[in-house]
Design a protein around this motif. Structure first.
Motif, short mmCIF file in Angstrom:
data_model
loop_
_atom_site.label_atom_id
_atom_site.label_comp_id
_atom_site.label_asym_id
_atom_site.label_seq_id
_atom_site.Cartn_x
_atom_site.Cartn_y
_atom_site.Cartn_z
N ARG A 108 -1.07 11.10 12.04
CA ARG A 108 -1.90 10.16 11.38
C ARG A 108 -3.11 11.08 10.73
O ARG A 108 -3.18 11.14 9.37
CB ARG A 108 -2.71 9.27 11.95
CG ARG A 108 -2.03 7.99 12.35
CD ARG A 108 -1.19 7.44 11.35
NE ARG A 108 0.18 7.27 11.95
CZ ARG A 108 1.21 8.05 11.20
NH1 ARG A 108 1.05 8.47 10.37
NH2 ARG A 108 2.43 7.82 11.63
N LEU A 142 -13.90 -13.71 9.42
CA LEU A 142 -13.39 -12.29 10.20
C LEU A 142 -14.35 -11.26 9.69
O LEU A 142 -14.61 -11.47 8.48
CB LEU A 142 -11.92 -12.13 9.86
CG LEU A 142 -11.00 -13.15 10.39
CD1 LEU A 142 -9.60 -13.05 10.22
CD2 LEU A 142 -10.97 -13.38 11.98
N PRO A 143 -14.61 -10.41 10.38
CA PRO A 143 -15.37 -9.28 10.06
C PRO A 143 -14.81 -8.56 8.93
O PRO A 143 -13.57 -8.05 9.04
CB PRO A 143 -15.50 -8.21 11.11
CG PRO A 143 -14.62 -9.00 12.39
CD PRO A 143 -14.29 -10.16 11.86
N GLN A 145 -14.87 -5.52 7.47
CA GLN A 145 -14.20 -4.12 7.81
C GLN A 145 -13.06 -4.06 8.75
O GLN A 145 -12.15 -3.36 8.37
CB GLN A 145 -15.46 -3.17 8.49
CG GLN A 145 -14.82 -1.78 8.83
CD GLN A 145 -14.39 -1.05 7.43
OE1 GLN A 145 -15.06 -1.25 6.41
NE2 GLN A 145 -13.36 -0.29 7.75
N ALA A 146 -13.11 -4.99 9.42
CA ALA A 146 -12.03 -5.02 10.45
C ALA A 146 -10.64 -5.63 9.44
O ALA A 146 -9.43 -5.20 9.61
CB ALA A 146 -12.04 -5.84 11.55
N VAL A 147 -10.96 -6.47 8.66
CA VAL A 147 -9.90 -6.97 7.91
C VAL A 147 -9.29 -5.90 6.81
O VAL A 147 -8.15 -5.78 6.87
CB VAL A 147 -10.19 -8.21 7.08
CG1 VAL A 147 -8.98 -8.53 6.04
CG2 VAL A 147 -10.45 -9.52 8.05
N THR A 149 -9.41 -2.71 7.37
CA THR A 149 -8.49 -1.92 8.38
C THR A 149 -7.10 -2.56 8.73
O THR A 149 -5.97 -1.80 8.60
CB THR A 149 -9.35 -1.38 9.50
OG1 THR A 149 -10.63 -0.94 9.37
CG2 THR A 149 -8.25 -0.84 10.45
N LEU A 150 -7.01 -3.62 9.04
CA LEU A 150 -5.91 -4.47 9.45
C LEU A 150 -5.07 -4.69 8.06
O LEU A 150 -3.72 -4.23 8.27
CB LEU A 150 -6.00 -5.70 9.94
CG LEU A 150 -6.79 -5.92 11.27
CD1 LEU A 150 -7.24 -7.17 11.70
CD2 LEU A 150 -5.70 -5.37 12.47
N GLY A 153 -3.56 -1.12 7.24
CA GLY A 153 -2.60 -0.82 8.38
C GLY A 153 -1.19 -1.69 8.10
O GLY A 153 -0.15 -0.83 8.13
N MET A 154 -1.56 -2.86 7.74
CA MET A 154 0.10 -3.68 7.51
C MET A 154 0.74 -3.31 6.25
O MET A 154 1.78 -3.30 6.27
CB MET A 154 -0.63 -4.99 7.27
CG MET A 154 -1.04 -5.77 8.76
SD MET A 154 -1.56 -7.54 8.23
CE MET A 154 0.23 -8.21 8.26
N GLU A 156 1.36 -0.24 5.90
CA GLU A 156 1.86 0.94 6.54
C GLU A 156 3.25 -0.05 7.41
O GLU A 156 4.28 0.58 7.19
CB GLU A 156 1.36 1.85 7.57
CG GLU A 156 0.02 2.65 6.94
CD GLU A 156 -0.54 3.38 8.05
OE1 GLU A 156 0.07 3.86 8.86
OE2 GLU A 156 -1.70 3.68 7.80
N LEU A 157 2.93 -0.92 8.00
CA LEU A 157 4.05 -1.79 8.59
C LEU A 157 4.87 -2.05 7.57
O LEU A 157 6.17 -2.07 7.96
CB LEU A 157 3.41 -2.74 9.27
CG LEU A 157 2.22 -2.34 10.48
CD1 LEU A 157 1.62 -3.77 11.08
CD2 LEU A 157 2.87 -1.55 11.39
N GLY A 158 4.50 -2.41 6.57
CA GLY A 158 5.46 -3.19 5.49
C GLY A 158 6.46 -1.93 5.16
O GLY A 158 7.48 -2.09 5.00
N PHE A 180 0.18 -11.55 6.03
CA PHE A 180 -1.11 -11.13 6.24
C PHE A 180 -2.06 -12.51 5.48
O PHE A 180 -3.01 -12.88 6.01
CB PHE A 180 -1.54 -10.04 5.05
CG PHE A 180 -2.74 -9.62 4.59
CD1 PHE A 180 -3.75 -9.49 5.65
CD2 PHE A 180 -3.17 -10.22 3.44
CE1 PHE A 180 -5.32 -9.26 5.30
CE2 PHE A 180 -4.49 -10.07 3.21
CZ PHE A 180 -5.55 -9.49 4.07
N LEU A 181 -1.23 -13.12 4.49
CA LEU A 181 -2.07 -14.12 4.13
C LEU A 181 -2.02 -15.67 4.75
O LEU A 181 -3.25 -16.06 4.84
CB LEU A 181 -1.54 -14.65 2.61
CG LEU A 181 -2.08 -13.41 1.39
CD1 LEU A 181 -1.24 -13.80 0.03
CD2 LEU A 181 -3.49 -13.42 1.20
#
Lengths: 189, 189, 189, 189
Positions: A108, A142-143, A145-147, A149-150, A153-154, A156-158, A180-181
């Motif tokens: 990473r 939802l926070p 910054q966290a969203v 990042t998530l 990240g998603m 990359e998951l895709g 995600f949505l």
DNA sequence: CAGTAAGCGAGACGGTACGTCGGGTCTTACC
DNA sequence: GGTAAGACCCGACGTACCGTCTCGCTTACTG
């Protein structure tokens, strides 16, 4: 010298191509000599362009980020509704990522050029998500910054859906976007 | 020899500890000699326990998976509502993951023991998601395998929130769970 | 470790042998890899014993000087008449030199370990020549230091007669000794 | 182009000068790039004049031999008594050699152009020594070829007296000549 | 309680990749 | 047309790490 810039780019490109291919195939065990040979270039020349293995990976990463940033620019995220913009972002990343599969096989932290990636990719994404929150399309509980990042990240998951599971780019993007949505829970109509 | 099994475990554990620490700190550049020294053990002994660097990483991975599998067992996923079970899964992974941060710094394919991880972690997760679809808690319009992949991937993302952004375990878990279940979109009244 | 010193010496000796042979044959173009291979040893091991090519040459030189110093000691120069001692010195150098022909193919300054050579070879030679002057065997009208230099240089020339002209050791020594002691001019009755 | 030949000589000379200086200072470790730079000339030009490092050294050697041959010619060796001719030869070599100190720092076999040196320097020397033997000035009990080798070698030694011991050219020549002709032994009147 | 076999540290070894450097060949632009 | 600039290939050098091996020592079981 007129040939310099052009040639430099040509050679650089063929090195990056070879590196992308070899690293995607054999992972980190591909040696600089192999990469040089596979690029049809002497080992010394490879080192002239990328003085370090790490520099080569950074070069790869730069190219990938360029590619991705181009697609994100082309997506005109701020001119379409948020849900559509999210879908375009996912599609852009998954499509681009397939070209740069090599980077998915490497650690990473190594390749994430902290500057380029942040300014050219994360920033528009953050803006998109903020716009969504502002116009009420996205939840505000939802926070932020966290969203971000998530979501990144998603992306990359895709990509992983395509690379590791053989899903089509469209299917992978659609599923990722949908998850995600709207989440995995059934809509309680 | 009576002391064998006990000693073996003690030494093995201290090696794994040292490896986890060093690999988490310095990533893949930590050498076997450093790991051995940091475990208070000769290099030869390290190789006696883990004949290969890759074997050492697999050992680390095995321990991590043991840990995680234990937490998942303890979560009694099949005895609580799906939404709660999902939350517990995320929490279990994020909690466990913080212990095994080392593995987050190493390439994907290296450490995923395909057998253990699949049978002891992915299987219960898959079962949970299938139960959710069956009882109507989760939507059925997304390809099951892809959702499994995305969910397990999101577990790693939740961990990343903790490791890289300093979020608390509870916050990270809650956010990840919320995003997975309900998505980022605002609920339409 | 009992085997250490012995083994070190054995390996070191076989490396020096191989180096002497190869350097004598191919001169400075012999690569470290070739030397290692020809010594039946890995390249890394060669570097463990002689961390630098220059160190290897110095090792060769040390062995040669040891050899030569041994012969000079054995010659008991101070216990025979000066003319005989000169003859023995020449013979010792020519004989020893044939063993270390490699060094003759390498640059002058590189291998002359200034300390060893001076103290163990030049000193006895100087003492010998001084004794000769003192007891009236050698002429006193030539600058002493220059004579030492010329004599030690003539030792190399005697060796050259053997290496490059195929003269026998005895013939080469005798001619060199005769020339040094009595010169090329015909004795005037 | 009329200016060509002149220019060629000028450039060639400045290259040889630079090479002589640098090689004398730093020995064999001076790189072709350094020599070119120090000659105020591009590396490619250096290679045009001397296509190989070895060719450059040969060029240096050729110039040195030219120089030396000129001095030997000028010495009119065959028109003076043998002892005087020997003295002139030594003086010629020592004087010339000081100009070409570079060659003294390089391996023996490299620079001795076998043809030029032999025909233009060794031949007259051999003739001189043969004349000496024929007319009774030199002893006849030593192998002629060996004496030639020793004498030419002693020429280098005389040079060494100057370069390494700071002796004056005249002193060095005189001592070398005296040693060669009459030896180190005291004359038994 | 003495002998013994196992596990340990230390570290040498062969192998291989890395990054550097010099030699020799070539092309391109300039004068 | 020759020169300077410099890219390029090749291969050697010296360094570091990996995985294998052999030692000699300690230690804890065994007769």
């Amino acid at each position: 010298m007129a040939r310099s810039p052009m040639m430099r780019d040509r050679v650089s490109a063929s090195i990056l191509d070879a590196a992308a291919t070899l690293l995607a195939e054999e992972g980190d065990s591909a040696s600089m000599a192999q990469i040089a040979a596979s690029a049809g270039v002497g080992r010394a020349t490879l080192y002239r362009y990328f003085p370090t293995r790490e520099a080569l990976v950074r070069g790869l990463s730069s190219a990938a980020i360029d590619d991705l940033a181009g697609r994100i620019d082309a997506a005109a995220l701020d001119q379409v509704p948020v849900r559509e913009a999210v879908a375009r972002t996912v599609r852009a990343f998954v499509t681009a990522g397939a070209t740069w599969a090599a980077l998915a096989r490497i650690g990473r932290e190594d390749w994430k050029d902290p500057v380029d990636l942040e300014t050219r990719v994360v920033t528009p994404v953050r803006a998109l998500l903020e716009r969504g929150v502002a116009d009420g399309t996205l939840r505000r509980d939802l926070p932020a910054q966290a969203v971000v990042t998530l979501f990144t990240g998603m992306l990359e998951l895709g990509l992983r859906l395509v690379l590791e599971q053989g899903l089509g780019v469209e299917d992978a993007s659609a599923t990722t976007t949908a998850l995600f949505l709207d989440g995995a829970a059934a809509q309680e109509s």
